[in-house]
Design an enzyme around this catalytic site. Sequence first.
Site, PDB file in Angstrom:
ATOM      1  N   LYS D  48       0.706  -1.296   0.052  1.00 28.94           N
ATOM      2  CA  LYS D  48      -0.049  -0.024   0.253  1.00 28.94           C
ATOM      3  C   LYS D  48       0.826   1.453   0.041  1.00 28.94           C
ATOM      4  O   LYS D  48       1.855   1.289   0.505  1.00 28.94           O
ATOM      5  CB  LYS D  48      -0.897  -0.128   1.292  1.00 28.94           C
ATOM      6  CG  LYS D  48      -1.641   1.202   1.528  1.00 28.94           C
ATOM      7  CD  LYS D  48      -2.812   1.489   0.470  1.00 28.94           C
ATOM      8  CE  LYS D  48      -3.552   2.652   0.611  1.00 28.94           C
ATOM      9  NZ  LYS D  48      -4.421   3.101  -0.397  1.00 28.94           N
ATOM     10  N   ILE D  74      -9.925   6.059  -0.996  1.00 30.38           N
ATOM     11  CA  ILE D  74      -9.260   5.645   0.093  1.00 30.38           C
ATOM     12  C   ILE D  74      -8.376   7.162   0.674  1.00 30.38           C
ATOM     13  O   ILE D  74      -8.326   7.489   1.734  1.00 30.38           O
ATOM     14  CB  ILE D  74      -8.152   4.740   0.038  1.00 30.38           C
ATOM     15  CG1 ILE D  74      -8.868   3.389  -0.528  1.00 30.38           C
ATOM     16  CG2 ILE D  74      -7.554   4.204   1.511  1.00 30.38           C
ATOM     17  CD1 ILE D  74      -9.981   3.139  -0.029  1.00 30.38           C
ATOM     18  N   ASN D 130       4.371   6.508  -6.881  1.00 37.01           N
ATOM     19  CA  ASN D 130       3.011   6.784  -7.191  1.00 37.01           C
ATOM     20  C   ASN D 130       2.968   8.290  -7.754  1.00 37.01           C
ATOM     21  O   ASN D 130       3.291   9.128  -6.665  1.00 37.01           O
ATOM     22  CB  ASN D 130       2.033   6.475  -6.533  1.00 37.01           C
ATOM     23  CG  ASN D 130       0.700   6.872  -6.824  1.00 37.01           C
ATOM     24  OD1 ASN D 130       0.572   7.422  -7.751  1.00 37.01           O
ATOM     25  ND2 ASN D 130      -0.381   6.576  -5.808  1.00 37.01           N
ATOM     26  N   CYS D 133      -0.181  12.401  -7.659  1.00 41.82           N
ATOM     27  CA  CYS D 133      -0.486  12.765  -6.435  1.00 41.82           C
ATOM     28  C   CYS D 133      -0.312  14.241  -6.751  1.00 41.82           C
ATOM     29  O   CYS D 133       0.677  14.753  -7.480  1.00 41.82           O
ATOM     30  CB  CYS D 133       0.429  12.421  -5.345  1.00 41.82           C
ATOM     31  SG  CYS D 133       0.522  10.693  -5.475  1.00 41.82           S
ATOM     32  N   LYS D 168       5.104   4.697 -11.665  1.00 39.83           N
ATOM     33  CA  LYS D 168       3.748   4.309 -11.982  1.00 39.83           C
ATOM     34  C   LYS D 168       2.938   5.523 -12.518  1.00 39.83           C
ATOM     35  O   LYS D 168       2.751   6.324 -11.967  1.00 39.83           O
ATOM     36  CB  LYS D 168       2.905   3.745 -10.661  1.00 39.83           C
ATOM     37  CG  LYS D 168       1.460   3.308 -10.947  1.00 39.83           C
ATOM     38  CD  LYS D 168       1.075   2.600  -9.889  1.00 39.83           C
ATOM     39  CE  LYS D 168      -0.394   2.016  -9.936  1.00 39.83           C
ATOM     40  NZ  LYS D 168      -0.814   1.366  -8.800  1.00 39.83           N
ATOM     41  N   ILE D 194      -1.905   0.840 -15.609  1.00 39.23           N
ATOM     42  CA  ILE D 194      -2.225   2.224 -15.178  1.00 39.23           C
ATOM     43  C   ILE D 194      -2.864   2.544 -13.715  1.00 39.23           C
ATOM     44  O   ILE D 194      -3.183   1.247 -13.331  1.00 39.23           O
ATOM     45  CB  ILE D 194      -3.279   2.812 -16.157  1.00 39.23           C
ATOM     46  CG1 ILE D 194      -4.633   1.810 -15.819  1.00 39.23           C
ATOM     47  CG2 ILE D 194      -2.881   2.771 -17.343  1.00 39.23           C
ATOM     48  CD1 ILE D 194      -6.060   2.247 -16.881  1.00 39.23           C
ATOM     49  N   ASN D 195      -2.674   3.629 -13.252  1.00 40.49           N
ATOM     50  CA  ASN D 195      -3.352   3.638 -12.066  1.00 40.49           C
ATOM     51  C   ASN D 195      -4.714   3.891 -12.198  1.00 40.49           C
ATOM     52  O   ASN D 195      -5.135   3.694 -13.453  1.00 40.49           O
ATOM     53  CB  ASN D 195      -2.861   5.170 -11.314  1.00 40.49           C
ATOM     54  CG  ASN D 195      -2.829   4.996  -9.836  1.00 40.49           C
ATOM     55  OD1 ASN D 195      -3.656   4.479  -9.348  1.00 40.49           O
ATOM     56  ND2 ASN D 195      -1.762   5.401  -9.237  1.00 40.49           N
ATOM     57  N   THR D 196      -5.762   4.252 -11.362  1.00 41.84           N
ATOM     58  CA  THR D 196      -7.100   4.381 -11.781  1.00 41.84           C
ATOM     59  C   THR D 196      -7.460   5.672 -12.476  1.00 41.84           C
ATOM     60  O   THR D 196      -6.730   6.499 -12.502  1.00 41.84           O
ATOM     61  CB  THR D 196      -7.809   4.549 -10.218  1.00 41.84           C
ATOM     62  OG1 THR D 196      -7.187   5.667  -9.657  1.00 41.84           O
ATOM     63  CG2 THR D 196      -7.687   3.130  -9.250  1.00 41.84           C
ATOM     64  N   GLY D 246      -4.493  -3.061 -14.519  1.00 41.97           N
ATOM     65  CA  GLY D 246      -5.801  -2.554 -14.856  1.00 41.97           C
ATOM     66  C   GLY D 246      -6.874  -3.602 -15.184  1.00 41.97           C
ATOM     67  O   GLY D 246      -6.711  -3.898 -16.510  1.00 41.97           O
TER      68      GLY D 246
HETATM   69  C1  LIG Z   1      -8.779   0.367  -2.992  1.00 39.47           C
HETATM   70  C2  LIG Z   1      -7.554   0.754  -3.726  1.00 39.47           C
HETATM   71  C3  LIG Z   1      -6.518   1.322  -3.262  1.00 39.47           C
HETATM   72  C4  LIG Z   1      -5.381   1.609  -4.179  1.00 39.47           C
HETATM   73  N1  LIG Z   1      -4.337   2.277  -3.482  1.00 39.47           N
HETATM   74  C5  LIG Z   1      -3.220   2.599  -4.341  1.00 39.47           C
HETATM   75  C6  LIG Z   1      -2.009   3.214  -3.781  1.00 39.47           C
HETATM   76  O1  LIG Z   1      -2.098   3.555  -2.501  1.00 39.47           O
HETATM   77  N2  LIG Z   1      -1.136   3.398  -4.726  1.00 39.47           N
HETATM   78  C7  LIG Z   1      -1.161   3.332  -5.955  1.00 39.47           C
HETATM   79  O2  LIG Z   1      -0.113   3.479  -6.449  1.00 39.47           O
HETATM   80  N3  LIG Z   1      -2.021   2.693  -6.584  1.00 39.47           N
HETATM   81  C8  LIG Z   1      -3.425   2.357  -5.850  1.00 39.47           C
HETATM   82  N4  LIG Z   1      -4.323   2.072  -6.278  1.00 39.47           N
HETATM   83  C9  LIG Z   1      -4.398   1.446  -7.633  1.00 39.47           C
HETATM   84  C10 LIG Z   1      -4.003   0.063  -8.025  1.00 39.47           C
HETATM   85  O3  LIG Z   1      -2.781  -0.282  -7.720  1.00 39.47           O
HETATM   86  C11 LIG Z   1      -4.300  -0.208  -9.396  1.00 39.47           C
HETATM   87  O4  LIG Z   1      -3.283   0.499 -10.097  1.00 39.47           O
HETATM   88  C12 LIG Z   1      -5.701   0.097 -10.139  1.00 39.47           C
HETATM   89  O5  LIG Z   1      -6.498  -0.318  -8.914  1.00 39.47           O
HETATM   90  C13 LIG Z   1      -5.931  -0.652 -11.248  1.00 39.47           C
HETATM   91  O6  LIG Z   1      -5.822  -2.101 -11.169  1.00 39.47           O
HETATM   92  P1  LIG Z   1      -7.032  -2.787 -10.980  1.00 39.47           P
HETATM   93  O7  LIG Z   1      -8.180  -2.871 -11.936  1.00 39.47           O
HETATM   94  O8  LIG Z   1      -6.307  -4.359 -11.274  1.00 39.47           O
HETATM   95  O9  LIG Z   1      -7.517  -2.717  -9.836  1.00 39.47           O
HETATM   96  C14 LIG Z   1      -5.519   1.500  -5.548  1.00 39.47           C
HETATM   97  C15 LIG Z   1      -6.580   0.686  -5.856  1.00 39.47           C
HETATM   98  C16 LIG Z   1      -7.669   0.359  -5.277  1.00 39.47           C
HETATM   99  C17 LIG Z   1      -8.836  -0.427  -5.668  1.00 39.47           C
END
Ligand SMILES: Cc1cc2nc3c(=O)[nH]c(=O)nc-3n(C[C@H](O)[C@H](O)[C@H](O)COP(=O)(O)O)c2cc1C
Lengths: 278, 278, 306, 306
Positions: D48, D74, D130, D133, D168, D194-196, D246
Amino acid sequence: MLSIVLKNKRLINSYYKMKLSCEGFINALPGQFVMIKVSPHYDPLLRRPMSFHRIIPHHPPFKKGGRGEFEILYQITGKGTEIMSNLKEGNKVDILGPLGRGFWFPEGIEKAIIIAGGIGIAPMVALAEEIRKRGKGQGSRGKIIVFIGGKTKDDILCKGDFEKIGANVHIATEDGSMGKKGVCTELLKEWLIAHGSLLMAQLSIFACGPQGMLKAVADISINKNISCQVSLDKNMACGTGACLGCVVKVKNRDSRLYKCVCKDGPVFDAGEILWEEI
Amino acid sequence: MLSIVLKNKRLINSYYKMKLSCEGFINALPGQFVMIKVSPHYDPLLRRPMSFHRIIPHHPPFKKGGRGEFEILYQITGKGTEIMSNLKEGNKVDILGPLGRGFWFPEGIEKAIIIAGGIGIAPMVALAEEIRKRGKGQGSRGKIIVFIGGKTKDDILCKGDFEKIGANVHIATEDGSMGKKGVCTELLKEWLIAHGSLLMAQLSIFACGPQGMLKAVADISINKNISCQVSLDKNMACGTGACLGCVVKVKNRDSRLYKCVCKDGPVFDAGEILWEEI
Amino acid sequence: MGRDIDLSVNIAGINLKNPVMVASGTFGYGEEYAPYVNINKLGAIIVKGLSLTPRNGNPPPRIVETEAGMLNSIGLQNIGMDTFIKEKLPFLKKYDTKVIVNFFGDSIDEYCEIAKMAGSAPGIHGLEMNISCPNKQEGWLEFGTNSDLTFRVVSAVRKNTNLPLIVKLSPNVTDITVIARSAAEAGADAISLINTLSGMAIDIETRRPKLANIIGGLSGPAIKPVALKMVWQVARSIKLPVIGIGGIMTYKDSIEFMIAGASAVQVGTANFIDPAVTEKIIDGLELYCEQKSIKAIKEITGSIVT
Amino acid sequence: MGRDIDLSVNIAGINLKNPVMVASGTFGYGEEYAPYVNINKLGAIIVKGLSLTPRNGNPPPRIVETEAGMLNSIGLQNIGMDTFIKEKLPFLKKYDTKVIVNFFGDSIDEYCEIAKMAGSAPGIHGLEMNISCPNKQEGWLEFGTNSDLTFRVVSAVRKNTNLPLIVKLSPNVTDITVIARSAAEAGADAISLINTLSGMAIDIETRRPKLANIIGGLSGPAIKPVALKMVWQVARSIKLPVIGIGGIMTYKDSIEFMIAGASAVQVGTANFIDPAVTEKIIDGLELYCEQKSIKAIKEITGSIVT
Ligand SMILES: Cc1cc2nc3c(=O)[nH]c(=O)nc-3n(C[C@H](O)[C@H](O)[C@H](O)COP(=O)(O)O)c2cc1C
Ligand SMILES: Cc1cc2nc3c(=O)[nH]c(=O)nc-3n(C[C@H](O)[C@H](O)[C@H](O)COP(=O)(O)OP(=O)(O)OC[C@H]3O[C@@H](n4cnc5c(N)ncnc54)[C@H](O)[C@@H]3O)c2cc1C
Ligand SMILES: Cc1cc2nc3c(=O)[nH]c(=O)nc-3n(C[C@H](O)[C@H](O)[C@H](O)COP(=O)(O)OP(=O)(O)OC[C@H]3O[C@@H](n4cnc5c(N)ncnc54)[C@H](O)[C@@H]3O)c2cc1C
Ligand SMILES: Cc1cc2nc3c(=O)[nH]c(=O)nc-3n(C[C@H](O)[C@H](O)[C@H](O)COP(=O)(O)O)c2cc1C
Ligand code: FES
Ligand code: FES
């Protein structure tokens, strides 16, 4: 349109047959299809196209308005068909149809040749029944020749259905477990050679199956100058000609490069398709 | 873990009860929960949290390894629970659990007070059975007082279950169709006044239901200095403390502002929650 | 059901009987769905994107289903403005609904040319510019991903038409409010968003992209959260009316968009799944208003509580 | 099952026994899932996201389910680097898997500080920055949406660590290859994406956003087509190894990403639905290789046929 599952049973392996009923009469032609929404949720999202396998158009009305009944024959190939296979008698499914242009029936035909590979057999039973109904000249009463191909004997479906209406059935399987070992297009070629004395203009070929097979059938028919209709299969979204997703390249007759399989087809004249680029 | 549906039946309106069996023993405590994947597809995507309604831990093993059985009591509130309600005997569902921290049993308790609103009754039957099993001192044998609240009489569930184990059941409905007209927290207040001579330290309150109700119960308990546990309900993704999605603000004792309902709860000491910001 | 609820909205000077339109490319030229839905009931029809001359579009496969969505790479196949006006518009004119022409070009000139043609064809009530198209003359950069190009193409079109002008934005940008502001400054009457997100799928057996065009546009419920967020952002940052598009399947989705700031909505992919979905959405909007004692649907636009 | 299939990959100098990692924020600090999955089997754990000091994160509600996806806000709640090293790292060190620290900061200095701390803590095998931010010091612009800021923060971190450095990327940009190139030029050893996606949902009863933070990040199967397209684009445009993230739910999804150009993958949201999903994916990769007579999984990276 909400439709009720009357029966849904496994035939063999991954092949299933479902009988459905819907309010109002189904005024469908063989080769046409319905689009089924297999679940109310969004995964899977799109409707699944399914041909009419048998059309039972005029069932005695038991409620006001009466109802139509039809059957589909399907194979589990992914999540949509998997969900379908779990439907039970009494379940409701949402259908859209009849859609598309079905088979047509050239005048002056003596013998109808039906050729199908694998699940491509699905629309052919409705077709054979329609030909039988129309009678001589319009699809040739008494003279239906059917060629069925499949990987193994378990992929040969509906043999009995065709025999029941007096069709002459020829079978080929790739492993030789039923009928002749090989592909059904070879059987067709041999048959045409053996019947070389026939007037090709009095024959009509109706084909459905994998693309490679359809291409081979088209080649044969174009070569021998036999009228030939093929039912194509493309991924579809709307099924109504709105999305332009299901196109196939056609020989550029009226300046349109692409036609929609869902609306302009799924049944096409084999001579119309640009087979090289399919 | 794959679990088999043994029974799934509608109780009344949108309330259902499901009995499940799974390989291995379920070693669960009342207040703990499972996360259910209601369909293998991605809509709905997430698991749904469901409390143990009844825990049947040691069923005679009929296959190697033996099996556990448990019940859940649920209300249809959306697509996930709707899909659950269509599950049939023999269907398999994927469960994760037991999860979370359940109720605990303070020493020296004479009377256990259970108070629940609506579907919040679900975990309370398992709780009452456990209290009954543990006996005097650890939850108070013979002295279980139950307050149940609901909109109307059809929202009052499990009355019989509590009576069967000898609990003293009080009911309130908002429309007065069963028990007293009003909310169950009022009943609790009245009861406490009527039993003002009791030592509050010998009482223990266990509460589950809508947030407003829990807040009212917490107020009462804090006011009267009665030990009180509340089971909270938050949207969850992982159920294991990994995603930090289900947090609740706590009084800042150990410098942590938030705790996870799934892992640190769902059962909390009422005094720990920052009710103003919930 | 509540006759006294006012569902009408005015977008860019076009009076719609209700805020529900069908999105470009998902309803053909109207004819295709005429057997399945009461077209007279729709707020407006946005026709399949038109160019000056007919286009063949991309080779198939052109569509792939994805989880709660679909990818398309139709490639803007269309019959061209001329044929549209001659062969399709007469059909659409028979209905009591507004007809909005979605259009695009390879160059600023092509955009302007189409706008002019539309202006002289009675029966077209408005224009929707699709700016998610590459600019052939200037390095194939998509008009809609660059605020300067957006400004230039929109101003040019603005000079060539008096029709209400909606500009439809691409979501594939860092800050959609910047593009929206450029379009607004250039004279747009309304902004619609979003067009599809760029996406891709691969067949792991053949290792080929599932779309012949490799890349396609993602639509459907999967993209709704992204669309809603962008609508909210844009509605807060410009004064023009905003039309919400993206993954709308139900009246509830439509209301989310309106609360976020949309004055109207467009329904796309949902038409494929249920051709009568727009009728259901319109009925749902009415019911919602009734239940919440809302007299006019326009009251909910931008009523988000934050 | 095929012992002779080589699943190992080397990313940025880290040897992974297989290309399957768990994504940051979806696997806590490892402990949470230890009862449910064989951690020794994983290629790596990305913990995390950590900041210099502990963070409380955003107020709840923090998660909403969407169609085939979920939104989270979060807000990067975490225990801080110090506590992580003292309390969580010892647990992770017991396992035979790589530990990669995902981290972020409000400022370039904070990023650098964390990188330094990580360098002196044995048991940390790599860093994942990451950059989605906001930069507190310079107008809250997100580092990862601006190529200049990306370059500056990555170069600064690069000067402060010898650990393998993964950057990332955020998908919420017009052209992700531009950002990827900046990160590469600044000295990144690998790129993950990708990140979200930014998204939103509204409760139509209360008219409030369903997330207290209004906006959240969309993850899960819904975003897979977008992620896959970006991975393909980035893998074509830079020489560094790319990690695909992703919507990965199955081994088939992982293979799509690898064919598109990823050298490894991260599984995020799928862990919530099935904590043992990564084991199944690893087994699936092996089976796929066996069936296709592929000797080493790395052969499929970038093997797309176009
Ligand atoms: C609940 C949650 C918390 C996340 N926290 C972080 C984080 O702290 N740092 C980060 O780089 N990405 C974070 N992400 C993004 C994930 O690492 C990932 O990049 C994103 O969810 C896409 O992948 P997925 O579709 O497989 O979930 C978080 C995603 C979720 C769902
Ligand atoms: C006009 C027409 C008639 C058809 N009639 C029949 C029939 O009678 N019986 C039968 O078993 N099958 C028939 N098919 C094929 C059938 O539609 C597909 O097998 C089915 O859609 C697969 O869905 P799935 O979810 O199980 O597979 P998945 O692979 O999970 O489907 C994923 C996506 O691909 C599409 N798709 C996958 N395979 C096909 C295919 N072969 N053709 C079209 N779309 C496909 C699906 O619709 C869906 O959008 C017909 C296809 C067409 C175009
Ligand atoms: C620890 C715990 C135990 C629970 N035990 C029970 C029980 O025994 N019986 C019962 O009927 N209900 C119980 N609930 C509530 C139950 O989980 C929700 O009613 C259910 O998830 C709703 O799913 P849905 O798809 O039908 O509704 P939808 O509204 O379609 O769900 C959409 C999303 O919201 C989430 N969600 C919606 N309502 C709730 C809610 N009240 N709590 C948590 N998440 C929610 C869903 O999980 C899903 O992610 C419990 C909740 C928690 C947190
Ligand atoms: C098959 C298809 C074709 C489309 N064609 C066009 C088009 O020609 N012009 C345009 O501006 N948008 C086009 N779009 C985008 C839609 O109008 C809409 O913006 C997008 O699909 C998002 O909405 P939805 O999720 O409701 O489908 C098309 C979408 C689809 C699915
Ligand atoms: S499926 Fe939409 S046009 Fe054929
Ligand atoms: S649901 Fe993930 S931490 Fe509680």
